[in-house]
Design a protein around this motif. Structure first.
Motif, short mmCIF file in Angstrom:
data_model
loop_
_atom_site.label_atom_id
_atom_site.label_comp_id
_atom_site.label_asym_id
_atom_site.label_seq_id
_atom_site.Cartn_x
_atom_site.Cartn_y
_atom_site.Cartn_z
N CYS A 15 0.83 -1.20 0.00
CA CYS A 15 0.00 0.00 0.00
C CYS A 15 0.87 1.26 0.00
CB CYS A 15 -0.92 -0.04 1.22
SG CYS A 15 -2.12 1.30 1.31
N ALA A 16 1.91 1.26 0.83
CA ALA A 16 2.81 2.41 0.90
C ALA A 16 3.55 2.60 -0.43
CB ALA A 16 3.81 2.24 2.04
N HIS A 17 3.97 1.51 -1.04
CA HIS A 17 4.67 1.60 -2.33
C HIS A 17 3.74 2.20 -3.39
CE1 HIS A 17 7.49 0.64 -5.48
NE2 HIS A 17 6.54 0.00 -6.14
N ALA A 18 2.51 1.73 -3.45
CA ALA A 18 1.55 2.27 -4.43
C ALA A 18 1.28 3.75 -4.16
CB ALA A 18 0.25 1.47 -4.39
N PHE A 19 1.15 4.11 -2.89
CA PHE A 19 0.91 5.51 -2.53
C PHE A 19 2.07 6.38 -2.99
CE2 PHE A 19 1.16 9.23 0.11
CZ PHE A 19 -0.16 9.63 0.27
N GLU A 20 3.29 5.93 -2.71
CA GLU A 20 4.46 6.72 -3.06
C GLU A 20 4.65 6.86 -4.57
OE1 GLU A 20 7.34 6.35 0.78
OE2 GLU A 20 7.52 4.78 -0.73
N LEU A 21 4.32 5.83 -5.31
CA LEU A 21 4.41 5.94 -6.77
C LEU A 21 3.47 7.00 -7.30
CD1 LEU A 21 4.64 2.21 -7.94
CD2 LEU A 21 6.43 3.96 -8.04
N ARG A 22 2.32 7.12 -6.69
CA ARG A 22 1.31 8.05 -7.19
C ARG A 22 1.45 9.46 -6.61
NH1 ARG A 22 -5.10 6.90 -8.03
NH2 ARG A 22 -5.54 8.89 -8.99
N TYR A 23 1.79 9.54 -5.31
CA TYR A 23 1.74 10.84 -4.63
C TYR A 23 3.07 11.33 -4.08
CZ TYR A 23 -3.22 9.80 -4.82
OH TYR A 23 -4.47 9.49 -5.27
N GLY A 24 4.09 10.50 -4.09
CA GLY A 24 5.38 10.95 -3.57
C GLY A 24 5.70 10.29 -2.24
N PRO A 25 6.86 10.63 -1.68
CA PRO A 25 7.37 9.94 -0.50
C PRO A 25 6.54 10.14 0.75
CG PRO A 25 8.81 11.77 -1.13
CD PRO A 25 7.77 11.66 -2.17
N LEU A 26 6.49 9.10 1.57
CA LEU A 26 5.83 9.14 2.87
C LEU A 26 6.84 9.42 3.98
CD1 LEU A 26 3.52 6.03 2.56
CD2 LEU A 26 2.74 8.35 3.03
N LEU A 27 8.06 8.96 3.82
CA LEU A 27 9.09 9.07 4.85
C LEU A 27 10.33 9.73 4.29
CD1 LEU A 27 8.78 5.43 6.23
CD2 LEU A 27 7.81 7.50 7.25
N GLN A 28 11.14 10.27 5.15
CA GLN A 28 12.37 10.94 4.76
C GLN A 28 13.57 10.12 5.24
OE1 GLN A 28 14.34 12.27 2.96
NE2 GLN A 28 13.68 14.38 2.85
#
Length: 87
Positions: free
Chosen positions: A53-66
């Protein structure tokens, strides 16, 4: 730079938050019940689901974590808002 957010953004972010909550609860449970195979299997299943889920989110909207926990597309996405904790 502000990104226009759609309904899918909020839906995906909510799913991540729900998975995170369940994983925290299972972690606490497993701390006191380390031999509960069913809970451990559920934890591993949800951890895998959260990763996807996080991978799909990041592909579409950008990074979740730094700090190297998330990749960035070009140009550098971390400067774009809103960040997940701002919504």
């Amino acid at each position: 730079m502000t990104t226009t957010l759609d309904e899918q953004y909020y839906s995906s972010l909510l799913e991540l938050q729900q998975l995170d909550f369940a994983l925290v609860e299972l972690t606490l449970f497993l701390d006191t019940h380390p031999n509960d195979m069913q809970a451990l299997q559920q934890f591993n299943q949800l951890a895998q689901q959260r990763q996807q889920c996080a991978h799909a989110f990041e592909l579409r909207y950008g990074p979740l974590l730094q700090f190297g926990h998330s990749y960035s597309k070009f140009p550098w996405q971390w400067s774009q808002s809103p960040w997940p904790w701002q919504v």
